[in-house]
Design a protein around this motif. Structure first.
Motif, short mmCIF file in Angstrom:
data_model
loop_
_atom_site.label_atom_id
_atom_site.label_comp_id
_atom_site.label_asym_id
_atom_site.label_seq_id
_atom_site.Cartn_x
_atom_site.Cartn_y
_atom_site.Cartn_z
N LEU A 137 0.86 -1.17 0.00
CA LEU A 137 0.00 0.00 0.00
C LEU A 137 0.90 1.23 0.00
O LEU A 137 1.43 1.61 1.04
CB LEU A 137 -0.88 0.01 1.25
CG LEU A 137 -1.84 -1.16 1.40
CD1 LEU A 137 -2.54 -1.09 2.75
CD2 LEU A 137 -2.86 -1.15 0.28
N PRO A 138 1.08 1.83 -1.15
CA PRO A 138 1.98 2.98 -1.17
C PRO A 138 1.39 4.12 -0.36
O PRO A 138 0.17 4.26 -0.27
CB PRO A 138 2.06 3.35 -2.66
CG PRO A 138 0.98 2.60 -3.33
CD PRO A 138 0.45 1.55 -2.43
N GLY A 139 2.23 4.91 0.24
CA GLY A 139 1.74 6.03 1.04
C GLY A 139 1.59 5.65 2.48
O GLY A 139 1.88 4.52 2.87
N CYS A 140 1.11 6.58 3.26
CA CYS A 140 1.11 6.40 4.69
C CYS A 140 0.09 7.32 5.34
O CYS A 140 0.10 8.52 5.10
CB CYS A 140 2.50 6.75 5.20
SG CYS A 140 2.67 6.54 6.96
N PRO A 141 -0.80 6.74 6.13
CA PRO A 141 -1.86 7.52 6.72
C PRO A 141 -1.44 8.15 8.04
O PRO A 141 -2.21 8.83 8.70
CB PRO A 141 -2.93 6.47 6.98
CG PRO A 141 -2.15 5.25 7.31
CD PRO A 141 -0.87 5.34 6.52
N ILE A 142 -0.21 7.91 8.42
CA ILE A 142 0.24 8.31 9.74
C ILE A 142 0.69 9.75 9.74
O ILE A 142 1.13 10.27 8.73
CB ILE A 142 1.44 7.43 10.15
CG1 ILE A 142 1.04 5.97 10.06
CG2 ILE A 142 1.91 7.77 11.53
CD1 ILE A 142 -0.08 5.59 10.94
N GLY A 143 0.64 10.39 10.85
CA GLY A 143 1.19 11.74 10.91
C GLY A 143 0.35 12.73 11.69
O GLY A 143 0.76 13.83 11.96
N GLN A 163 -7.76 1.40 -0.43
CA GLN A 163 -6.95 0.74 -1.45
C GLN A 163 -6.96 -0.77 -1.27
O GLN A 163 -7.08 -1.52 -2.23
CB GLN A 163 -5.50 1.20 -1.36
CG GLN A 163 -5.24 2.55 -1.95
CD GLN A 163 -3.74 2.85 -1.89
OE1 GLN A 163 -2.92 2.04 -2.30
NE2 GLN A 163 -3.40 4.00 -1.33
N ARG A 178 -2.19 -3.62 12.80
CA ARG A 178 -1.24 -3.49 13.90
C ARG A 178 -0.49 -2.20 13.64
O ARG A 178 0.03 -1.98 12.56
CB ARG A 178 -0.28 -4.68 13.86
CG ARG A 178 0.78 -4.66 14.93
CD ARG A 178 1.98 -5.50 14.51
NE ARG A 178 1.67 -6.90 14.30
CZ ARG A 178 1.30 -7.73 15.27
NH1 ARG A 178 1.18 -7.29 16.49
NH2 ARG A 178 1.06 -8.99 15.00
N LEU A 179 -0.48 -1.34 14.61
CA LEU A 179 0.24 -0.07 14.47
C LEU A 179 1.02 0.20 15.73
O LEU A 179 0.45 0.21 16.82
CB LEU A 179 -0.74 1.08 14.19
CG LEU A 179 -0.14 2.50 14.26
CD1 LEU A 179 0.96 2.69 13.23
CD2 LEU A 179 -1.23 3.55 14.06
N TYR A 227 4.24 2.74 17.26
CA TYR A 227 5.21 3.81 17.06
C TYR A 227 6.45 3.50 17.89
O TYR A 227 6.35 2.92 18.97
CB TYR A 227 4.67 5.14 17.55
CG TYR A 227 3.58 5.72 16.70
CD1 TYR A 227 3.90 6.54 15.63
CD2 TYR A 227 2.25 5.47 16.97
CE1 TYR A 227 2.89 7.10 14.84
CE2 TYR A 227 1.24 6.02 16.20
CZ TYR A 227 1.57 6.83 15.13
OH TYR A 227 0.58 7.37 14.37
N LEU A 257 3.19 -0.41 10.70
CA LEU A 257 1.75 -0.53 10.45
C LEU A 257 1.52 -1.67 9.48
O LEU A 257 2.08 -1.70 8.40
CB LEU A 257 1.20 0.78 9.86
CG LEU A 257 -0.24 0.73 9.32
CD1 LEU A 257 -1.24 0.38 10.42
CD2 LEU A 257 -0.62 2.07 8.71
N LEU A 307 -5.64 4.17 2.72
CA LEU A 307 -5.00 2.87 2.58
C LEU A 307 -5.99 1.73 2.71
O LEU A 307 -5.93 0.76 1.97
CB LEU A 307 -3.89 2.69 3.62
CG LEU A 307 -2.60 3.48 3.40
CD1 LEU A 307 -1.46 2.81 4.13
CD2 LEU A 307 -2.28 3.60 1.94
#
Lengths: 150, 150
Positions: A112-118, B124, B136-137, B139, A137, B121
């Motif tokens: 899954l390109p990209g990232c929902p985190i932030g 997608q 699972r996430l 940090y 993730l 995501l």
DNA sequence: CTACTTGCAAACTATTTGCAATATC
DNA sequence: GATATTGCAAATAGTTTGCAAGTAG
């Protein structure tokens, strides 16, 4: 040119991976070639044992398999995932920041390109004093094919 | 009433955890009590071996420690995390959906209530045919105290 | 040539299993 | 008292290490 190559290669090919190893100052050996060939092109997650099984007829030692896999992880060519079922395995990785969905039944891995985190959570962590370094993730689910099969 | 209890308990207390075990139809035994007591109140992640070390003077068998930890995971009272350094360990969990930040140096675990997941995501993954089951996430970072110490 | 890398086997770590004995409900 | 659960010890799985021999650069 490049006849026969119809698809964009999302993941590094055997040659690319070997090249990366060299660039990073590692020697090109038959053990490493064997492991890389066993790994390239896989679309499911695989364990050290899987790779070992595939290369052991080429007389590659157990240790070299794990040493090479570690190397590939360090170079970011493959990554580690931890299915809820337990254990740890590897997946081929594209070179940019991304995440995976993993089929709980057959182990199929989709990038899954990209990232929902932030957003909010990172903010919370920071205000609690953490200096963030990274995250892990992984999504789990059942792929199309396995849904049909059930 | 409740004198001495000044803080809201974010995680289940020993008694709460034992109660949950019973509610789920499990017997209340001294081995389980020992494990629960060894686990409750921890603010870092811990391994099976850690717990074993803490309870072995109470003659609790290796197997019972792991069996009880599994039970606690099933009940959602503790969770598993996989630090990038490798290996797997456990963390106390609040009862709602949440994620963790883990200090790479000291292992301090902080709960992050809420969840940033759900957007692009997942979409997608769904359009690729996956039926999603979970994620699972985690940090990773360095906590305030460890930044000071360095 | 020289240092990196290997294969092998043994060592390890972490967890699981089989089972008679035990303790809970 | 029936059965879930235990402690123990042995088994297992997965990975790592030590080292002499081999090989890429």
């Amino acid at each position: 040119m490049l006849s026969g190559v119809e698809m964009v290669e999302k993941h590094a090919t055997v040659n690319t991976m070997l090249l990366r190893l060299q660039e990073a100052g590692h020697r090109m050996t038959s053990a490493r070639r064997a492991v890389v060939e066993a790994v390239a092109g896989r679309e499911r997650h695989f364990t050290g044992a899987d790779v070992l099984a595939e290369v052991e007829d080429r007389t590659v030692g157990r240790a070299s398999v794990f040493r090479t896999l570690d190397l590939l992880v360090d170079l970011g060519l493959i990554g580690r995932v931890h299915p809820p079922s337990g254990g740890s395995s590897y997946v081929l990785c594209p070179q940019d920041h991304h995440h995976h969905v993993i089929c709980s039944k057959c182990g199929l891995v989709l990038d899954l390109p990209g990232c929902p985190i932030g957003g909010e959570l990172e903010q919370q962590a920071r205000s609690a004093g953490f200096r963030l370094q990274g995250h892990r993730l992984e999504y789990y689910g059942v792929c199309e094919r396995c849904q049909e099969d059930s």
